[in-house]
Design a protein around this motif. Structure first.
Motif, PDB file in Angstrom:
ATOM      1  N   HIS A 102      12.895  12.469  68.315  1.00  0.00           N
ATOM      2  CA  HIS A 102      12.356  11.295  67.632  1.00  0.00           C
ATOM      3  C   HIS A 102      11.252  11.754  66.672  1.00  0.00           C
ATOM      4  CE1 HIS A 102      14.581   8.779  70.456  1.00  0.00           C
ATOM      5  NE2 HIS A 102      14.129   9.555  71.432  1.00  0.00           N
ATOM      6  N   THR A 103      11.669  12.488  65.658  1.00  0.00           N
ATOM      7  CA  THR A 103      10.698  13.133  64.756  1.00  0.00           C
ATOM      8  C   THR A 103       9.902  12.135  63.930  1.00  0.00           C
ATOM      9  OG1 THR A 103      12.481  13.405  63.150  1.00  0.00           O
ATOM     10  CG2 THR A 103      12.024  15.271  64.613  1.00  0.00           C
ATOM     11  N   GLN A 104      10.497  11.022  63.552  1.00  0.00           N
ATOM     12  CA  GLN A 104       9.807  10.005  62.741  1.00  0.00           C
ATOM     13  C   GLN A 104       9.266   8.917  63.661  1.00  0.00           C
ATOM     14  OE1 GLN A 104       9.415  10.600  59.493  1.00  0.00           O
ATOM     15  NE2 GLN A 104      10.619  12.487  59.762  1.00  0.00           N
ATOM     16  N   ILE A 105       8.387   9.334  64.555  1.00  0.00           N
ATOM     17  CA  ILE A 105       7.960   8.442  65.624  1.00  0.00           C
ATOM     18  C   ILE A 105       7.225   7.204  65.117  1.00  0.00           C
ATOM     19  CG2 ILE A 105       5.734   9.554  66.039  1.00  0.00           C
ATOM     20  CD1 ILE A 105       8.249   8.334  68.702  1.00  0.00           C
ATOM     21  N   HIS A 106       6.496   7.319  63.967  1.00  0.00           N
ATOM     22  CA  HIS A 106       5.718   6.184  63.461  1.00  0.00           C
ATOM     23  C   HIS A 106       6.558   5.227  62.639  1.00  0.00           C
ATOM     24  CE1 HIS A 106       2.454   9.179  64.258  1.00  0.00           C
ATOM     25  NE2 HIS A 106       1.920   8.105  64.815  1.00  0.00           N
ATOM     26  N   THR A 107       7.751   5.629  62.286  1.00  0.00           N
ATOM     27  CA  THR A 107       8.654   4.738  61.545  1.00  0.00           C
ATOM     28  C   THR A 107       9.979   4.563  62.287  1.00  0.00           C
ATOM     29  OG1 THR A 107       9.459   6.619  60.259  1.00  0.00           O
ATOM     30  CG2 THR A 107       7.653   5.331  59.308  1.00  0.00           C
ATOM     31  N   GLN A 108       9.967   4.905  63.561  1.00  0.00           N
ATOM     32  CA  GLN A 108      11.190   4.857  64.368  1.00  0.00           C
ATOM     33  C   GLN A 108      11.698   3.422  64.475  1.00  0.00           C
ATOM     34  OE1 GLN A 108      12.295   7.849  66.065  1.00  0.00           O
ATOM     35  NE2 GLN A 108      14.204   6.714  66.262  1.00  0.00           N
ATOM     36  N   THR A 109      12.946   3.197  64.101  1.00  0.00           N
ATOM     37  CA  THR A 109      13.568   1.872  64.228  1.00  0.00           C
ATOM     38  C   THR A 109      14.604   1.925  65.341  1.00  0.00           C
ATOM     39  OG1 THR A 109      15.194   2.455  62.528  1.00  0.00           O
ATOM     40  CG2 THR A 109      13.194   1.299  61.805  1.00  0.00           C
ATOM     41  N   ARG A 110      15.016   0.750  65.771  1.00  0.00           N
ATOM     42  CA  ARG A 110      16.030   0.680  66.827  1.00  0.00           C
ATOM     43  C   ARG A 110      17.328   1.286  66.301  1.00  0.00           C
ATOM     44  NH1 ARG A 110      14.279  -2.184  71.018  1.00  0.00           N
ATOM     45  NH2 ARG A 110      12.533  -3.619  70.681  1.00  0.00           N
ATOM     46  N   TRP A 111      17.916   2.152  67.130  1.00  0.00           N
ATOM     47  CA  TRP A 111      19.122   2.832  66.651  1.00  0.00           C
ATOM     48  C   TRP A 111      20.350   1.940  66.730  1.00  0.00           C
ATOM     49  CZ3 TRP A 111      23.241   5.670  69.467  1.00  0.00           C
ATOM     50  CH2 TRP A 111      23.333   5.306  70.823  1.00  0.00           C
ATOM     51  N   GLY A 112      20.296   0.928  67.590  1.00  0.00           N
ATOM     52  CA  GLY A 112      21.362  -0.068  67.616  1.00  0.00           C
ATOM     53  C   GLY A 112      22.743   0.508  67.833  1.00  0.00           C
ATOM     54  N   GLY A 113      22.825   1.620  68.554  1.00  0.00           N
ATOM     55  CA  GLY A 113      24.124   2.219  68.826  1.00  0.00           C
ATOM     56  C   GLY A 113      24.735   2.930  67.631  1.00  0.00           C
ATOM     57  N   ASP A 114      23.909   3.268  66.653  1.00  0.00           N
ATOM     58  CA  ASP A 114      24.398   3.948  65.451  1.00  0.00           C
ATOM     59  C   ASP A 114      24.759   5.392  65.801  1.00  0.00           C
ATOM     60  OD1 ASP A 114      24.995   4.937  62.994  1.00  0.00           O
ATOM     61  OD2 ASP A 114      23.016   4.612  62.098  1.00  0.00           O
ATOM     62  N   LYS A 115      26.051   5.669  65.970  1.00  0.00           N
ATOM     63  CA  LYS A 115      26.483   6.988  66.389  1.00  0.00           C
ATOM     64  C   LYS A 115      26.283   8.029  65.300  1.00  0.00           C
ATOM     65  CE  LYS A 115      29.710   5.496  69.959  1.00  0.00           C
ATOM     66  NZ  LYS A 115      30.997   5.738  70.607  1.00  0.00           N
ATOM     67  N   LYS A 116      26.304   7.589  64.040  1.00  0.00           N
ATOM     68  CA  LYS A 116      26.081   8.536  62.955  1.00  0.00           C
ATOM     69  C   LYS A 116      24.667   9.104  63.023  1.00  0.00           C
ATOM     70  CE  LYS A 116      28.087   5.496  60.060  1.00  0.00           C
ATOM     71  NZ  LYS A 116      28.476   4.844  58.791  1.00  0.00           N
ATOM     72  N   ALA A 117      23.711   8.246  63.403  1.00  0.00           N
ATOM     73  CA  ALA A 117      22.316   8.699  63.493  1.00  0.00           C
ATOM     74  C   ALA A 117      22.160   9.756  64.583  1.00  0.00           C
ATOM     75  CB  ALA A 117      21.415   7.506  63.775  1.00  0.00           C
ATOM     76  N   VAL A 118      22.946   9.637  65.650  1.00  0.00           N
ATOM     77  CA  VAL A 118      22.858  10.601  66.743  1.00  0.00           C
ATOM     78  C   VAL A 118      23.271  11.986  66.273  1.00  0.00           C
ATOM     79  CG1 VAL A 118      23.798  11.260  68.984  1.00  0.00           C
ATOM     80  CG2 VAL A 118      23.206   8.884  68.544  1.00  0.00           C
ATOM     81  N   SER A 119      24.423  12.071  65.617  1.00  0.00           N
ATOM     82  CA  SER A 119      24.899  13.383  65.183  1.00  0.00           C
ATOM     83  C   SER A 119      23.967  13.998  64.144  1.00  0.00           C
ATOM     84  CB  SER A 119      26.322  13.284  64.624  1.00  0.00           C
ATOM     85  OG  SER A 119      26.381  12.358  63.548  1.00  0.00           O
ATOM     86  N   VAL A 120      23.342  13.148  63.324  1.00  0.00           N
ATOM     87  CA  VAL A 120      22.378  13.646  62.344  1.00  0.00           C
ATOM     88  C   VAL A 120      21.166  14.249  63.057  1.00  0.00           C
ATOM     89  CG1 VAL A 120      20.741  12.972  60.541  1.00  0.00           C
ATOM     90  CG2 VAL A 120      23.091  12.116  60.472  1.00  0.00           C
ATOM     91  N   ALA A 121      20.684  13.557  64.096  1.00  0.00           N
ATOM     92  CA  ALA A 121      19.530  14.048  64.848  1.00  0.00           C
ATOM     93  C   ALA A 121      19.848  15.356  65.557  1.00  0.00           C
ATOM     94  CB  ALA A 121      19.079  12.996  65.853  1.00  0.00           C
ATOM     95  N   CYS A 122      21.024  15.442  66.155  1.00  0.00           N
ATOM     96  CA  CYS A 122      21.395  16.665  66.872  1.00  0.00           C
ATOM     97  C   CYS A 122      21.570  17.840  65.917  1.00  0.00           C
ATOM     98  CB  CYS A 122      22.685  16.445  67.659  1.00  0.00           C
ATOM     99  SG  CYS A 122      22.555  15.222  68.993  1.00  0.00           S
TER     100      CYS A 122
END
Length: 612
Positions: free
Chosen positions: A108-128
């Motif tokens: 969770h690198t952008q902790i101060h602007t972290q938004t709900r991921w809402g099950g966005d699977k694309k965001a997961v693979s980007v983070a990994c």
């Protein structure tokens, strides 16, 4: 000091919905924090984040005095997320990330602007992808589905979990090998999901029917191939894709990872062949139908035979008891207590070999057949896994080949070598001393059926009964069916050089069903015919010491006794020294152990069919 005032004024001027210190019970108003940190933390971004309703000191709880903090007396410590995220922190605490010092902020690198991921699977693979090489995954059919917005398509966390990311460990470890299959089954076992995505819906079912799947289900995935060994862990592609591990051009390489001598013929194995699918797998379908017909037909005939015999024998015993109660005594047989030899030591030794090998094969084979049963798991764990069970199984198979070869040698000796039988080999083959069926057996069967229905006396038999001949000949059929299929499965790489791979699918069906037929027949029909029938219950000991009394001889095999009397050879079979007490005690103990083991296995088989 002027710089802080300027930043505070800018933040206050923005129409941003930041929480007030008083309303939230915060030690310091967030707007005050932005007075100094507004250059790195955007008020609008923080307000819109999942933490926007919290104040700065909700996370940075150590900051209670702005002046002391501003003077550098109180430093900002690493944030402890467990105050709000207890379950996530607990899961992460036991993960491989925590073990390697990767804390919440690592993902969770952008902790101060972290938004709900809402099950966005694309965001997961980007983070990994920030730490891991995901190029193979991004090329897979799974990633293509994620990018297309398919909610069923898996991303990294669907297989590795979100926070409780387990350590895979050594590639050969049980945990790592289990992961190769477990995560795949979690989705592919959902037939509804597979059908709506036009994916082979019974992949898991057919895999679990294979040796690989059964070993996985029994708890020993490290000893067999799992899903990702064939389909790859990340670069999962349809077989028509040239880059797929399942493409025809790549199959030999894929199979060679476990089977070094795999050939093109070997790769024709139906990995997910379904014997119920006549359209796509007609060979498997008709093999299964034939074996099922043989199994059902054999049991139908012999179980009916057993039930009729059980009832008729019970009635006959009751009639004898009533006759004795009336003082009626049967015909007294002179010297009825004398013992006569029915079997020689080589016959006894051969039968002991049969018992040991058959029980060993059953004890190690049935847990694999009924891999979904708890009792099968316990038995396989006792052996130390499918690998050790396989060693025992093959050792007993060698014993089976030994007694089969011995039976052939003894048969050859009987037909062509023995000098005590003065007859042509054809007369020997169909004579009264032979185990080959003849017309006499048809008369005996008809006589037994009449006796079952109270239409005539029980037949008097010669040396061999029709059910004993069936047992003997079944060994020959069984050796070609079980032995032949077993050899194919034992040496797949060798036979895969000359036979198409689907032969192993056929061999699996034949081996499994024939073994089921053999064990079911021996532990029910054969046990009844030799030990459980009313005339012999609880055990016929003749096979262990080779001896039977004259009274028993005449009662059971009257025609053989008459024939021997006519030949004047009855006294040649008289036993001068009956077996001793210690011998009888040991072998009766062994016999009852074998008998109860077989009956227990028969019960477990029945239980497995009912509950499986």
């Amino acid at each position: 000091m002027r710089v802080r005032i300027v930043f505070w004024m800018i933040a206050a001027a923005l129409s941003v919905a930041l929480p007030a210190a008083g309303s939230q019970g915060l030690a310091i108003d967030p707007k005050t924090c932005l007075g100094c940190h507004g250059d790195s933390i955007a008020a609008a971004g923080f307000s819109a984040s999942v933490h926007g309703s919290n104040g700065c000191t909700s996370c940075h709880a150590e900051i209670t005095d702005i002046k002391r903090h501003g003077n550098g007396e109180v430093a900002i410590k690493p944030v402890d997320c467990s105050g709000c995220h207890k379950s996530e922190t607990a899961e992460h605490g036991g993960s491989v990330h925590a073990e390697n010092g990767v804390e919440c902020i690592g993902c969770h690198t952008q902790i101060h602007t972290q938004t709900r991921w809402g099950g966005d699977k694309k965001a997961v693979s980007v983070a990994c992808a920030e730490c891991h090489d995901t190029s193979d995954y991004e090329a897979s059919i799974h990633a293509q589905g994620v990018r297309a917005g398919n909610p069923d398509a898996p991303t990294c966390t669907d297989c590795h979990q979100l926070h409780a990311i387990a350590k895979i460990g050594e590639a050969s470890s049980q945990e790592a090998r289990a992961l190769h299959t477990k995560v795949c089954v979690s989705c592919h076992a959902d037939e509804a999901m597979m059908e709506r995505n036009e994916v082979f819906p019974i992949a898991v079912g057919t895999f679990m029917e294979s040796y690989h799947g059964k070993s996985y289900e029994l708890g020993f995935p490290e000893q067999v191939a799992g899903c990702s060994d064939c389909h790859m862990a990340h670069k999962v592609l349809p077989e028509e894709d040239p880059a797929s591990s399942l493409h025809p051009d790549n199959l030999v390489t894929t199979c060679s990872a476990c089977h070094p001598k795999a050939s093109t013929q070997f790769t024709k194995f139906y990995s997910h062949g379904d014997h119920a699918d006549r359209a796509n797998y007609p060979i498997l379908y008709y093999t299964y139908i034939s074996m099922t017909g043989l199994l059902v037909g054999t049991f139908a005939v012999f179980w009916l035979h057993t039930l009729l015999w059980m009832f008729r024998g019970f009635i006959e015993n009751r009639e004898k008891e009533r006759a004795l109660a009336r003082g009626e005594h049967g015909h007294a047989i002179p010297d009825g207590h004398k013992q006569y030899m029915r079997f020689q030591m080589r016959h006894i030794f051969l039968h002991l070999t049969v018992i040991i090998s058959f029980l060993g094969l059953s004890l190690t084979g049935l847990p694999l057949k009924f891999a979904d049963q708890a009792w099968a798991h316990s038995m396989m764990a006792f052996y130390g896994g499918v690998e050790y069970a396989g060693l025992i199984h093959r050792g007993c198979a060698i014993l089976t080949f030994y007694y089969f070869l011995a039976a052939i040698i003894m048969s050859f000796d009987f037909l062509f070598v023995r000098k005590d039988i003065k007859a042509h080999w054809l007369h020997r083959l169909f004579g009264p001393e032979s185990l080959m069926p003849n017309f006499r057996d048809l008369k005996d069967i008809a006589g037994m059926v009449r006796w079952f229905f109270f239409r005539g006396p029980k037949p008097s038999f010669d040396r061999w009964t029709y059910w004993e001949k069936f047992d003997f000949l079944a060994v020959f059929w069984g050796m070609f069916a079980i032995g032949g299929s077993g050899l194919l499965l034992w040496f797949p790489e060798f036979f895969g050089q000359i036979l198409p791979g689907w032969t192993f699918n056929v061999a699996t069906i034949v081996h499994s069903d024939e073994a089921l037929l053999a064990t079911g027949f021996i532990f029910t029909v054969h046990f009844f015919n030799t030990h459980g029938r009313p005339e012999k219950f609880p055990m016929d000991f003749v096979i262990f010491n080779g001896q039977m009394s004259k009274e028993e001889f005449i009662e059971e095999r009257a025609d053989q006794w008459k024939r021997y009397e006519q030949l004047g050879i009855t006294e040649e079979f008289l036993v001068r020294r009956p077996s001793g007490a210690l011998y009888d005690f040991l072998f009766k103990g062994f016999g009852f152990l074998a008998l109860f083991t077989g009956l227990a296995l028969a019960f477990l088989m029945l239980y497995g069919f009912i509950t499986g």
